[in-house]
Design a protein around this motif. Sequence first.
Motif, short mmCIF file in Angstrom:
data_model
loop_
_atom_site.label_atom_id
_atom_site.label_comp_id
_atom_site.label_asym_id
_atom_site.label_seq_id
_atom_site.Cartn_x
_atom_site.Cartn_y
_atom_site.Cartn_z
N ASN A 56 0.80 -1.22 0.00
CA ASN A 56 0.00 0.00 0.00
C ASN A 56 0.83 1.27 0.00
OD1 ASN A 56 -2.41 -1.28 -0.17
ND2 ASN A 56 -2.96 -1.10 1.98
N LEU A 60 -0.86 3.93 -2.43
CA LEU A 60 -1.45 5.16 -1.88
C LEU A 60 -1.16 6.39 -2.74
CD1 LEU A 60 -2.86 6.81 0.32
CD2 LEU A 60 -0.74 6.73 1.64
N THR A 217 -6.12 4.14 5.42
CA THR A 217 -5.20 3.01 5.27
C THR A 217 -4.43 2.74 6.55
OG1 THR A 217 -4.94 3.51 2.91
CG2 THR A 217 -3.29 2.08 3.90
N LEU A 410 -6.27 -0.52 -2.69
CA LEU A 410 -5.60 0.03 -1.51
C LEU A 410 -6.41 -0.24 -0.25
CD1 LEU A 410 -3.39 2.03 -0.32
CD2 LEU A 410 -5.05 3.83 -0.78
N ALA A 414 -5.88 -3.18 2.91
CA ALA A 414 -5.80 -2.73 4.30
C ALA A 414 -6.87 -3.38 5.17
CB ALA A 414 -5.94 -1.20 4.36
#
Length: 488
Positions: A56, A60, A217, A410, A414
């Motif tokens: 991630n 991100l 996240t 993403l 998470a």
Amino acid sequence: MTERIAFGTSRARWVLAATALGSGMAFLDGTVVNVALPAMGDELNADVAGLQWIINGYMLPLAALILLSGSLGDRLGRRRMFVVGVIWFAVASVVCTVAPNLEVMIAGRVLQGIGGALLTPGSLAILQTTFAQSDRGKAVGAWSGLTSVAAAIGPFVGGGLVDSGSWRLIFLINVPLAVVTVLITLRHVPETRDETAAGRLDLTGAAVATIGLAGLTYGLISAGDRGFGDLLVLVSLAIGVVAVAAFVVVERRESHPMLPPGIFANVRFTGANLVTVVVYGALGTATFLVVVYLQTALGYDAIWAGAALLPMTILMLGLSGYAGGLAERIGARIPMTVGPILMGAGFLLMLGIEPGVSYVSAVLPSVVVLGLGLVATVAPLTATVLSAVEDHHAGIASGVNNAIARSAQLMAVAAIPIAAGITGDSYLDPVAFGNGFARALWISAALAVAGGVIAWFTLGDRGAKPAPVHHHPHCALESPPYAHSRNS
């Protein structure tokens, strides 16, 4: 005005080489990192949260900045931004190569994501603005084929490097690729920009989007170890929610928003993007976990774990064109309903992947069914996104859909491992990881089937026949086919 390039000429081949090498570098990196996760986790002493951040940390900034970077290319020059992106990506890859600990690795991955956001829209914008209009479809098709090859060989390259040397080599190989890409680009690719581009860049929207995605996240990943009652987790999630809400307000008030709210007024466009959210969320999580599961629970070598998903790429390469043609004849509703349901069936078939089973009896059937579901979903999805808006909005529609797919992956990477109970060092325990992996597959299957249901109810306008669109196979594990640039 720059003279348009004809497909098949010497200069056309150089331009294709430059754009395919740059994009292929980013796609290659995306596939090889998944394969190397267990080895990276072992050397960097990373738990599940650490592995999530390795993925991630890249996704991100890519999700948050990809639309803004398209606007930068329009204004400052597409070749210039492409070159900056390639160099940035290479420097970030060096940071990842020498990372002494997990924190530096995550920082390097964030920098890679910024580089990826700069170069990804630039590569197709260059093709769209330098080739003659009659040759653009051929150029994008050739680009798609070349970059798909990079995605296909990624597992073999990454697995081979991990098994025979060090996972650090998977980042180091980006440096010579970047040098060659920059040299070819500077020598053979003409500079183009949008001379009519007006208004200020939506920097506020980009900043708020980044804060929102980062807050959500961080909160979701941290909740795996700290629990949802932890103050830091609650504050992070609150910041994320407030920032996302602020992003909506900012985009409504911004004179030149990077994500125009009005584009979602079309039910078909909104429906296709909702399908993107759930389908790519399910796909991103499953592919993140399955490669790790094959290595830690079933004892696969890295190269074979990566190659396990190769049939999906082959099916996408071979059948996406046929799926796109079928959608043009019968509409997108049926393919995009059946496709996600097939994907859900593929996830459920993966429940049969247990220690002791053979690849042919358990892994291959699930991968084939999942691949067929992707084939039925991706090309019609892209056609629907593009045909639901006016032609002059095709570029931004494609960009929005690409950003939504990245954001969905993403958030899913998470959130779903936490929901499945895959936290801490559980991925090192075959039994615990196996139980969590099964729960994650059920969640992914439910999301995929939900995509089919959404498609059935939102794409039912039989009168809205998709406009003819060139369907180019692409690596579905990374993003939807980015068939048009911002300047289509």
